[in-house]
Design a protein around this motif. Sequence first.
Motif, PDB file in Angstrom:
ATOM      1  N   ASN A  18      26.127  29.014  76.939  1.00 55.00           N
ATOM      2  CA  ASN A  18      26.553  27.734  76.269  1.00 55.00           C
ATOM      3  C   ASN A  18      25.094  26.516  76.502  1.00 55.00           C
ATOM      4  O   ASN A  18      24.273  26.813  76.443  1.00 55.00           O
ATOM      5  N   ALA A  19      26.184  25.408  75.884  1.00 59.37           N
ATOM      6  CA  ALA A  19      24.477  23.949  75.828  1.00 59.37           C
ATOM      7  C   ALA A  19      24.028  23.865  77.212  1.00 59.37           C
ATOM      8  O   ALA A  19      23.003  24.050  77.188  1.00 59.37           O
ATOM      9  N   ARG A  48      33.500  14.344  89.930  1.00 58.11           N
ATOM     10  CA  ARG A  48      32.266  14.768  90.222  1.00 58.11           C
ATOM     11  C   ARG A  48      31.717  15.915  90.812  1.00 58.11           C
ATOM     12  O   ARG A  48      30.458  15.429  90.695  1.00 58.11           O
ATOM     13  N   ARG A  49      32.103  17.144  90.294  1.00 59.38           N
ATOM     14  CA  ARG A  49      31.349  18.255  90.363  1.00 59.38           C
ATOM     15  C   ARG A  49      30.345  17.935  89.316  1.00 59.38           C
ATOM     16  O   ARG A  49      29.999  19.022  89.190  1.00 59.38           O
ATOM     17  N   LEU A  50      31.560  18.095  88.421  1.00 56.01           N
ATOM     18  CA  LEU A  50      30.589  18.019  86.625  1.00 56.01           C
ATOM     19  C   LEU A  50      29.629  17.181  85.667  1.00 56.01           C
ATOM     20  O   LEU A  50      29.618  17.784  84.660  1.00 56.01           O
ATOM     21  N   TRP A  51      29.876  15.819  86.533  1.00 58.40           N
ATOM     22  CA  TRP A  51      29.824  14.940  85.633  1.00 58.40           C
ATOM     23  C   TRP A  51      27.745  15.236  84.766  1.00 58.40           C
ATOM     24  O   TRP A  51      27.210  15.011  84.033  1.00 58.40           O
ATOM     25  N   ARG A  52      26.739  15.762  86.011  1.00 51.63           N
ATOM     26  CA  ARG A  52      25.146  15.865  85.224  1.00 51.63           C
ATOM     27  C   ARG A  52      25.406  16.808  85.164  1.00 51.63           C
ATOM     28  O   ARG A  52      24.877  15.997  84.065  1.00 51.63           O
ATOM     29  N   ILE A  92      24.174  14.496  81.658  1.00 47.34           N
ATOM     30  CA  ILE A  92      22.521  14.534  80.862  1.00 47.34           C
ATOM     31  C   ILE A  92      22.588  16.109  80.379  1.00 47.34           C
ATOM     32  O   ILE A  92      21.445  15.786  79.531  1.00 47.34           O
ATOM     33  N   TYR A  93      22.953  16.902  80.625  1.00 48.95           N
ATOM     34  CA  TYR A  93      22.611  17.904  79.917  1.00 48.95           C
ATOM     35  C   TYR A  93      23.340  18.032  78.810  1.00 48.95           C
ATOM     36  O   TYR A  93      22.472  19.578  77.783  1.00 48.95           O
ATOM     37  N   ASN A  94      24.520  17.712  78.287  1.00 56.82           N
ATOM     38  CA  ASN A  94      24.512  17.321  76.892  1.00 56.82           C
ATOM     39  C   ASN A  94      23.690  17.171  76.271  1.00 56.82           C
ATOM     40  O   ASN A  94      23.364  17.317  74.971  1.00 56.82           O
ATOM     41  N   ALA A  95      23.555  16.137  76.514  1.00 54.86           N
ATOM     42  CA  ALA A  95      22.456  15.351  75.758  1.00 54.86           C
ATOM     43  C   ALA A  95      20.686  15.851  75.368  1.00 54.86           C
ATOM     44  O   ALA A  95      20.527  15.613  75.009  1.00 54.86           O
ATOM     45  N   LYS A  96      20.014  16.560  76.740  1.00 53.01           N
ATOM     46  CA  LYS A  96      19.373  17.434  76.514  1.00 53.01           C
ATOM     47  C   LYS A  96      19.710  19.014  75.662  1.00 53.01           C
ATOM     48  O   LYS A  96      17.993  19.163  75.380  1.00 53.01           O
ATOM     49  N   PHE A  97      20.618  18.933  76.067  1.00 49.94           N
ATOM     50  CA  PHE A  97      20.933  20.777  74.374  1.00 49.94           C
ATOM     51  C   PHE A  97      20.974  19.570  72.957  1.00 49.94           C
ATOM     52  O   PHE A  97      20.542  20.105  72.012  1.00 49.94           O
ATOM     53  N   VAL A  98      20.988  18.632  72.878  1.00 49.41           N
ATOM     54  CA  VAL A  98      21.150  17.560  71.259  1.00 49.41           C
ATOM     55  C   VAL A  98      19.916  17.822  71.173  1.00 49.41           C
ATOM     56  O   VAL A  98      18.675  18.015  69.933  1.00 49.41           O
TER      57      VAL A  98
END
Length: 246
Positions: A41-42, A224-228, A232-238
Amino acid sequence: MAVHQNDQLVVGPATIDFVPLEQAATAIVTGRTPGGIHLCNAYTLALADEVPELATALTSDTANYPDGTPLMWWAKRRGHPNAERVYGPDLMERSLDIGRQHGTKHYLYGSTDEVLASLSSAIEQRWPGAEVVGVESPPFRDLTDDELKASIDRAAKAGADVVWVGMGTPKQDYLVHRMAAMSDQTFVAVGAAFDFIAGTKRQAPRWVMRIGMEWAYRLATEPRRLWRRYVIYNAKFVRLLWRSRR
């Protein structure tokens, strides 16, 4: 090296294999895709773009299936109009179902003893006759080669055809890659599928998945577990897709 060479797309460091869910599940339960199988996934692809070890795992193993609606949207824009999402829980469920016709033996590796007990019970109730020949909750630390080989030997001794690995990305991808190098069985990294099928975590509604907002649903349930991972990584995927486009 990927086995489905007729419909592929390179995204960052990985080659994504586009096959229908039914075909992917059938290949798994009939033993036509031995080795490591990853659901990308992303987050997986953005992380692989900056972590060479993960990129190596994805590029070296048998297949990388697209597990993510935004990735499907991108594939359709890039000339794959029939691209179909291979969602980890759906892939595992379908494999358990049709595997009954082929006598496929399954081994469940990962998570906790409590989740594995709930998962085994759910499988028995939903897919009577599906053969789960073993379960194993490994230590939550890096395993030595000897420890991992011992796990593989236990699965082989139990007669397992498919080892489902539910450890979360990227840990499960590293383990699947290492396992595949030690055995000719099929190893599939399925992430949260164990929890969703077992009913120990809530799964996003299908309409939320269809509009590409599953990440927001999961972020709301486990911030708390998934925010990063998502912020962060959705933006990196774009950015990764923009670079691939150029």
